[in-house]
Design an enzyme around this catalytic site. Structure first.
Site, PDB file in Angstrom:
ATOM      1  N   TRP A 133      -5.180   0.652  10.182  1.00  0.00           N
ATOM      2  CA  TRP A 133      -5.309   0.793   8.693  1.00  0.00           C
ATOM      3  C   TRP A 133      -5.034  -0.651   8.195  1.00  0.00           C
ATOM      4  O   TRP A 133      -5.567  -1.071   7.022  1.00  0.00           O
ATOM      5  CB  TRP A 133      -4.443   1.828   7.975  1.00  0.00           C
ATOM      6  CG  TRP A 133      -4.683   2.005   6.447  1.00  0.00           C
ATOM      7  CD1 TRP A 133      -3.690   1.774   5.700  1.00  0.00           C
ATOM      8  CD2 TRP A 133      -5.942   2.390   5.996  1.00  0.00           C
ATOM      9  NE1 TRP A 133      -4.076   2.021   4.237  1.00  0.00           N
ATOM     10  CE2 TRP A 133      -5.487   2.385   4.464  1.00  0.00           C
ATOM     11  CE3 TRP A 133      -6.860   2.866   6.386  1.00  0.00           C
ATOM     12  CZ2 TRP A 133      -6.510   2.644   3.846  1.00  0.00           C
ATOM     13  CZ3 TRP A 133      -7.892   3.166   5.493  1.00  0.00           C
ATOM     14  CH2 TRP A 133      -7.665   2.940   4.045  1.00  0.00           C
ATOM     15  N   TYR A 171       0.963  -1.393  -0.110  1.00  0.00           N
ATOM     16  CA  TYR A 171      -0.068   0.158   0.062  1.00  0.00           C
ATOM     17  C   TYR A 171       0.822   1.242  -0.099  1.00  0.00           C
ATOM     18  O   TYR A 171       0.461   2.201  -0.788  1.00  0.00           O
ATOM     19  CB  TYR A 171      -0.931   0.008   1.145  1.00  0.00           C
ATOM     20  CG  TYR A 171      -1.725   1.382   1.667  1.00  0.00           C
ATOM     21  CD1 TYR A 171      -2.724   1.654   0.486  1.00  0.00           C
ATOM     22  CD2 TYR A 171      -1.254   2.258   2.306  1.00  0.00           C
ATOM     23  CE1 TYR A 171      -3.443   2.616   0.606  1.00  0.00           C
ATOM     24  CE2 TYR A 171      -2.074   3.350   2.546  1.00  0.00           C
ATOM     25  CZ  TYR A 171      -3.101   3.699   1.622  1.00  0.00           C
ATOM     26  OH  TYR A 171      -3.857   4.697   1.820  1.00  0.00           O
ATOM     27  N   GLU A 229     -11.506   5.179   5.041  1.00  0.00           N
ATOM     28  CA  GLU A 229     -10.922   5.868   6.218  1.00  0.00           C
ATOM     29  C   GLU A 229     -12.017   6.156   7.221  1.00  0.00           C
ATOM     30  O   GLU A 229     -11.678   5.912   8.611  1.00  0.00           O
ATOM     31  CB  GLU A 229     -10.631   7.362   5.649  1.00  0.00           C
ATOM     32  CG  GLU A 229      -9.300   7.423   4.896  1.00  0.00           C
ATOM     33  CD  GLU A 229      -8.150   7.014   5.346  1.00  0.00           C
ATOM     34  OE1 GLU A 229      -8.005   6.895   6.676  1.00  0.00           O
ATOM     35  OE2 GLU A 229      -6.934   6.596   4.872  1.00  0.00           O
TER      36      GLU A 229
END
Length: 190
Positions: free
Chosen positions: A50, A20, A42
């Site tokens: 995350w 990522y 988010e």
């Protein structure tokens, strides 16, 4: 034979986060569907890592009609029930409801501004902000721009869009480049 170590931001600690980091984080996004995806993810990440969201990202895509805001805006109580029973996603009623209300607000912004991209990038005057952080401790969790974005999104009916979430969104979609100066991506991004 030992490969040379590539310098990355310190949070890229496993294969998923590294991929990522190397391929997406901080890269400017101007596609409305991808912008909506990041906005929903988010919000879902609030209070979680995350890494957890990345592990569930594909399940989110499938459960939320590939982040099609027009489809999500029509979700009813039966669909919410199905989402709440889906172990592949974050099964939080408030976050699921936020995705639905945010889809509706997103469509209104598109209608008003022509595109969500046109609207959202105004908070950085249409160009990425390139920071020069030398340490991860220097990177803020919110800024005046993320606070302004949060206020305006809330005024338009969005939820789960506090200033910290907005700043993470800005980082994810490349509105700000917060790669530390020693990171190899810092030199590669515009």
């Amino acid at each position: 034979m030992n490969r040379p170590t590539i310098a990355r931001c310190s949070w890229a600690t496993n294969a998923l986060l590294t991929q990522y980091h190397d391929e997406e984080w901080g890269v400017p996004v101007h596609d409305d569907r991808r912008l909506f995806e990041f906005l929903i993810l988010e919000g879902a990440q609030a209070g979680l890592s995350w890494n957890t969201i990345l592990q569930k990202r594909e399940a989110f895509r499938m459960a939320f009609d590939h982040f099609n805001p027009a489809s999500i805006a029509r979700y009813d109580a039966r669909k919410v029930g199905a989402l709440l029973s889906n172990p592949g996603i974050i099964r939080n009623r408030l976050k699921i409801q936020a995705a639905i209300s945010n889809a509706r607000a997103f469509l209104l912004v598109q209608e008003e501004a022509g595109s969500f991209d046109e609207y959202i990038w105004q908070f950085v005057k249409g160009r990425p902000v390139r920071n020069r952080w030398t340490s991860p401790q220097d990177v803020p969790c919110q800024t005046p721009a993320s606070a302004a974005m949060s206020r305006d999104l809330k005024r338009r009916g969005f939820t789960f869009v506090g200033s910290t979430i907005c700043y993470a969104f800005m980082q994810a979609i490349g509105m700000v480049d917060d790669h530390t100066t020693n990171c190899f991506r810092y030199r590669q991004l515009p």
